[in-house]
Motif scaffolding. Structure first.
Motif, mmCIF file in Angstrom:
data_model
loop_
_atom_site.group_PDB
_atom_site.id
_atom_site.type_symbol
_atom_site.label_atom_id
_atom_site.label_comp_id
_atom_site.label_asym_id
_atom_site.label_seq_id
_atom_site.Cartn_x
_atom_site.Cartn_y
_atom_site.Cartn_z
ATOM 1 N N GLU A 91 -22.653 99.160 -28.428
ATOM 2 C CA GLU A 91 -21.731 99.246 -29.560
ATOM 3 C C GLU A 91 -20.874 97.992 -29.619
ATOM 4 O OE1 GLU A 91 -20.159 102.979 -31.391
ATOM 5 O OE2 GLU A 91 -18.541 102.422 -30.038
ATOM 6 N N GLU A 92 -20.662 97.521 -30.845
ATOM 7 C CA GLU A 92 -19.829 96.342 -31.046
ATOM 8 C C GLU A 92 -18.375 96.685 -30.760
ATOM 9 O OE1 GLU A 92 -20.452 94.681 -34.946
ATOM 10 O OE2 GLU A 92 -22.527 95.374 -34.903
ATOM 11 N N ASN A 93 -17.644 95.674 -30.351
ATOM 12 C CA ASN A 93 -16.226 95.838 -30.065
ATOM 13 C C ASN A 93 -15.453 95.859 -31.375
ATOM 14 O OD1 ASN A 93 -13.578 95.617 -29.180
ATOM 15 N ND2 ASN A 93 -14.159 94.323 -27.451
ATOM 16 N N ILE A 94 -14.524 96.784 -31.508
ATOM 17 C CA ILE A 94 -13.727 96.923 -32.725
ATOM 18 C C ILE A 94 -12.377 96.202 -32.601
ATOM 19 C CG2 ILE A 94 -12.585 99.077 -32.075
ATOM 20 C CD1 ILE A 94 -13.062 100.049 -34.949
ATOM 21 N N ASP A 95 -12.043 95.723 -31.415
ATOM 22 C CA ASP A 95 -10.714 95.163 -31.164
ATOM 23 C C ASP A 95 -10.329 94.023 -32.105
ATOM 24 O OD1 ASP A 95 -10.303 97.010 -29.192
ATOM 25 O OD2 ASP A 95 -10.854 95.667 -27.555
ATOM 26 N N ILE A 135 -17.273 100.835 -44.501
ATOM 27 C CA ILE A 135 -17.440 101.868 -43.476
ATOM 28 C C ILE A 135 -18.727 101.616 -42.700
ATOM 29 C CG2 ILE A 135 -17.926 104.334 -43.113
ATOM 30 C CD1 ILE A 135 -15.942 104.893 -45.452
ATOM 31 N N ASP A 136 -19.773 101.205 -43.396
ATOM 32 C CA ASP A 136 -21.053 100.927 -42.743
ATOM 33 C C ASP A 136 -20.966 99.778 -41.751
ATOM 34 O OD1 ASP A 136 -22.278 102.991 -44.069
ATOM 35 O OD2 ASP A 136 -23.236 101.707 -45.590
ATOM 36 N N GLN A 137 -19.956 98.913 -41.878
ATOM 37 C CA GLN A 137 -19.779 97.789 -40.955
ATOM 38 C C GLN A 137 -19.184 98.217 -39.617
ATOM 39 O OE1 GLN A 137 -17.565 94.539 -42.702
ATOM 40 N NE2 GLN A 137 -18.572 94.835 -44.668
ATOM 41 N N LEU A 138 -18.589 99.390 -39.583
ATOM 42 C CA LEU A 138 -17.955 99.856 -38.346
ATOM 43 C C LEU A 138 -19.009 100.183 -37.294
ATOM 44 C CD1 LEU A 138 -15.291 102.323 -39.799
ATOM 45 C CD2 LEU A 138 -14.890 100.013 -38.905
ATOM 46 N N PRO A 139 -18.662 100.004 -36.019
ATOM 47 C CA PRO A 139 -19.571 100.452 -34.959
ATOM 48 C C PRO A 139 -19.838 101.948 -35.125
ATOM 49 C CG PRO A 139 -17.855 99.047 -34.048
ATOM 50 C CD PRO A 139 -17.487 99.312 -35.489
ATOM 51 N N LEU A 172 -8.368 109.424 -31.614
ATOM 52 C CA LEU A 172 -8.168 108.019 -31.272
ATOM 53 C C LEU A 172 -9.197 107.139 -31.968
ATOM 54 C CD1 LEU A 172 -6.709 105.847 -29.637
ATOM 55 C CD2 LEU A 172 -8.282 106.337 -27.755
ATOM 56 N N ARG A 173 -10.450 107.565 -31.932
ATOM 57 C CA ARG A 173 -11.523 106.817 -32.584
ATOM 58 C C ARG A 173 -11.279 106.715 -34.092
ATOM 59 N NH1 ARG A 173 -17.010 109.287 -30.771
ATOM 60 N NH2 ARG A 173 -16.150 108.822 -28.734
ATOM 61 N N LEU A 174 -10.844 107.809 -34.696
ATOM 62 C CA LEU A 174 -10.574 107.836 -36.124
ATOM 63 C C LEU A 174 -9.404 106.922 -36.471
ATOM 64 C CD1 LEU A 174 -11.328 109.072 -38.848
ATOM 65 C CD2 LEU A 174 -9.795 110.970 -38.317
ATOM 66 N N HIS A 175 -8.357 106.950 -35.665
ATOM 67 C CA HIS A 175 -7.203 106.088 -35.900
ATOM 68 C C HIS A 175 -7.607 104.617 -35.827
ATOM 69 C CE1 HIS A 175 -3.080 104.680 -35.881
ATOM 70 N NE2 HIS A 175 -3.324 104.014 -34.762
ATOM 71 N N ARG A 176 -8.365 104.257 -34.813
ATOM 72 C CA ARG A 176 -8.814 102.863 -34.661
ATOM 73 C C ARG A 176 -9.746 102.462 -35.812
ATOM 74 N NH1 ARG A 176 -8.360 100.407 -29.514
ATOM 75 N NH2 ARG A 176 -10.437 99.518 -29.765
ATOM 76 N N ALA A 177 -10.593 103.381 -36.232
ATOM 77 C CA ALA A 177 -11.502 103.099 -37.346
ATOM 78 C C ALA A 177 -10.717 102.855 -38.636
ATOM 79 C CB ALA A 177 -12.486 104.248 -37.532
ATOM 80 N N ARG A 178 -9.696 103.658 -38.879
ATOM 81 C CA ARG A 178 -8.876 103.483 -40.085
ATOM 82 C C ARG A 178 -8.136 102.145 -40.055
ATOM 83 N NH1 ARG A 178 -6.512 109.616 -40.010
ATOM 84 N NH2 ARG A 178 -8.225 110.629 -41.107
ATOM 85 N N LEU A 179 -7.638 101.765 -38.877
ATOM 86 C CA LEU A 179 -6.979 100.459 -38.757
ATOM 87 C C LEU A 179 -7.968 99.323 -39.023
ATOM 88 C CD1 LEU A 179 -4.760 101.028 -35.581
ATOM 89 C CD2 LEU A 179 -3.975 100.803 -37.952
ATOM 90 N N ALA A 180 -9.176 99.467 -38.489
ATOM 91 C CA ALA A 180 -10.201 98.454 -38.717
ATOM 92 C C ALA A 180 -10.574 98.383 -40.198
ATOM 93 C CB ALA A 180 -11.437 98.746 -37.867
#
Length: 194
Positions: A91-95, A135-139, A172-180
């Motif tokens: 999985e790609e890093n979302i940081d 959204i499709d760009q997210l890991p 946590l995953r959802l929060h990080r995804a929304r920020l991304a």
């Protein structure tokens, strides 16, 4: 055929009820499985698997939910199963997509307000397509959290169960995804200011 007749017919294995279910739900199931899987061919396979699974499990349908909700869950599970069976990639890093903060806790960048209310922006077809592509760009694990929780409207517990994780991990995953997503969409909606 009303909901009660459909439920009784499905449990009894009535061919007419099953055909009515396929006619009424196939399009919606295709849409959700395509969002999860990302292509038409896999989505069609998942929908077909869902209807086969539903037919085999028709005796287990207790009527505690609507037939459409029951088949929707089966289709999402079929799509997730297909997704898991695909060859796994790291999985790609979302940081890099998350906001950065100064030592005092403030954002390093300032977000400008979007000039239109969010519901009007999302209502526009081209904007909705942009959001889908983003959204499709997210890991994968972050994309699935957004799809199941925000797009499909599942509860946190239900989405976590389907993804095989805890509710807290999903939050946590959802929060990080929304920020991304905010970071990825900002250039299209007023961007950031330094």
């Amino acid at each position: 055929m009303d909901e009660a007749e459909l439920a009784v017919g499905i449990r009894a294995g009535d061919e007419r009820a099953y055909e009515a279910l396929v006619r009424s739900e196939a399009g919606r199931l295709f849409a959700v499985t395509r969002r999860i899987l990302g292509n038409d061919e896999d989505a069609r396979d998942a929908v077909q698997e869902a209807f086969i699974s539903a037919f085999k499990a028709r005796g287990q349908f207790g009527g505690g939910s609507k037939v459409s909700t029951w088949i929707h869950r089966i289709a999402v599970n079929a799509a997730l199963s297909k997704l898991r069976s695909r060859r796994r990639h790291p999985e790609e890093n979302i940081d890099d997509l998350l906001p950065r903060f100064l030592p005092n806790g403030h954002h390093t960048e300032r977000f400008t307000s979007w000039t239109e209310p969010a519901d009007q922006i999302v209502a526009r077809k081209e904007t909705a397509e942009l959001v889908r592509r983003t959204i499709d760009q997210l890991p994968e694990s972050f994309r699935m959290a957004v799809l199941l929780r925000d797009i499909e409207g599942m509860s946190t517990d239900e989405a976590a169960q389907m993804l095989g994780t805890t509710a807290n991990a999903l939050k946590l995953r959802l929060h990080r995804a929304r920020l991304a997503l905010r970071t990825l969409l900002a250039p299209h909606f007023g961007g950031t200011t330094a």
